[in-house]
Design an enzyme around this catalytic site. Structure first.
Site, PDB file in Angstrom:
ATOM      1  N   TYR A  46       0.972  -1.528  -0.364  1.00 25.11           N
ATOM      2  CA  TYR A  46      -0.605   0.397   0.090  1.00 25.11           C
ATOM      3  C   TYR A  46       0.343   0.730   0.341  1.00 25.11           C
ATOM      4  O   TYR A  46       1.771   1.478   0.168  1.00 25.11           O
ATOM      5  CB  TYR A  46      -0.623   0.209   1.135  1.00 25.11           C
ATOM      6  CG  TYR A  46      -0.105   0.305   2.571  1.00 25.11           C
ATOM      7  CD1 TYR A  46      -0.228   1.792   2.985  1.00 25.11           C
ATOM      8  CD2 TYR A  46       0.293  -0.523   3.462  1.00 25.11           C
ATOM      9  CE1 TYR A  46      -0.035   1.882   4.308  1.00 25.11           C
ATOM     10  CE2 TYR A  46       0.683  -0.605   4.535  1.00 25.11           C
ATOM     11  CZ  TYR A  46       0.600   1.114   5.321  1.00 25.11           C
ATOM     12  OH  TYR A  46       1.213   1.089   6.477  1.00 25.11           O
ATOM     13  N   CYS A  47       0.201   2.534  -0.382  1.00 20.94           N
ATOM     14  CA  CYS A  47       0.694   3.032  -0.691  1.00 20.94           C
ATOM     15  C   CYS A  47      -0.050   4.467  -0.394  1.00 20.94           C
ATOM     16  O   CYS A  47      -1.431   3.770   1.177  1.00 20.94           O
ATOM     17  CB  CYS A  47       1.230   3.865  -1.255  1.00 20.94           C
ATOM     18  SG  CYS A  47       0.280   3.955  -3.025  1.00 20.94           S
ATOM     19  N   ALA A  48       0.462   5.719  -0.582  1.00 23.78           N
ATOM     20  CA  ALA A  48      -0.715   6.345  -0.472  1.00 23.78           C
ATOM     21  C   ALA A  48      -2.610   6.957  -1.145  1.00 23.78           C
ATOM     22  O   ALA A  48      -3.362   6.904  -0.841  1.00 23.78           O
ATOM     23  CB  ALA A  48      -0.552   8.423  -0.573  1.00 23.78           C
TER      24      ALA A  48
ATOM     25  N   MET B 266      -3.226   3.991   1.647  1.00 26.46           N
ATOM     26  CA  MET B 266      -4.370   3.277   3.223  1.00 26.46           C
ATOM     27  C   MET B 266      -4.825   3.647   3.900  1.00 26.46           C
ATOM     28  O   MET B 266      -5.330   3.293   4.697  1.00 26.46           O
ATOM     29  CB  MET B 266      -2.508   3.910   4.197  1.00 26.46           C
ATOM     30  CG  MET B 266      -2.500   4.167   5.349  1.00 26.46           C
ATOM     31  SD  MET B 266      -1.393   4.813   6.393  1.00 26.46           S
ATOM     32  CE  MET B 266      -2.319   6.372   6.744  1.00 26.46           C
TER      33      MET B 266
ATOM     34  N   GLY C 241      -2.551   4.216  -4.061  1.00 24.37           N
ATOM     35  CA  GLY C 241      -2.295   3.550  -5.117  1.00 24.37           C
ATOM     36  C   GLY C 241      -1.450   2.913  -5.960  1.00 24.37           C
ATOM     37  O   GLY C 241      -1.452   1.876  -7.196  1.00 24.37           O
TER      38      GLY C 241
END
Length: 102
Positions: free
Chosen positions: A67-69, A94, A71
């Site tokens: 995951y990131c901020a 996230m 996608g």
């Protein structure tokens, strides 16, 4: 297939399945983003470092939910992981992922 499905795949419905398989949550955001808040159990490897640290993920011997901020970076991370033989899905952003964790 819509543009979002093409970019992110259909991993949203797979998060629960991967959690049942004891998947590792992999945060691929920057150090600053991670410091400002993250999912408690997540392993942190920023995307630019992932290729050089792939052995760390292999040693875990578990599937991965990246995951990131938003996608986008986690989509790239998922591709890197899969190309190295690691079972991985894109967990997206996230905030969205946290909602799926309960």
């Amino acid at each position: 297939m819509g543009i979002l499905s093409a970019l992110f795949g259909k991993s949203g419905n797979k998060v629960a399945e991967y959690l049942d398989k004891d998947a590792v949550l992999l945060d691929v955001r920057s150090h600053g983003e991670y410091q400002s808040g993250h999912i408690k159990s997540a392993v942190h490897i920023p995307l630019p470092e992932l290729k050089n640290r792939i052995k760390e993920i292999e040693k875990l011997n578990k599937p991965v939910i990246a995951y990131c901020a938003s996608g986008m970076r986690s989509g790239s991370a998922t591709n890197i992981l899969k190309s190295n033989g690691i079972d991985a899905i894109n967990g997206g952003g996230m905030n969205s992922l946290q909602g799926k964790l309960g």
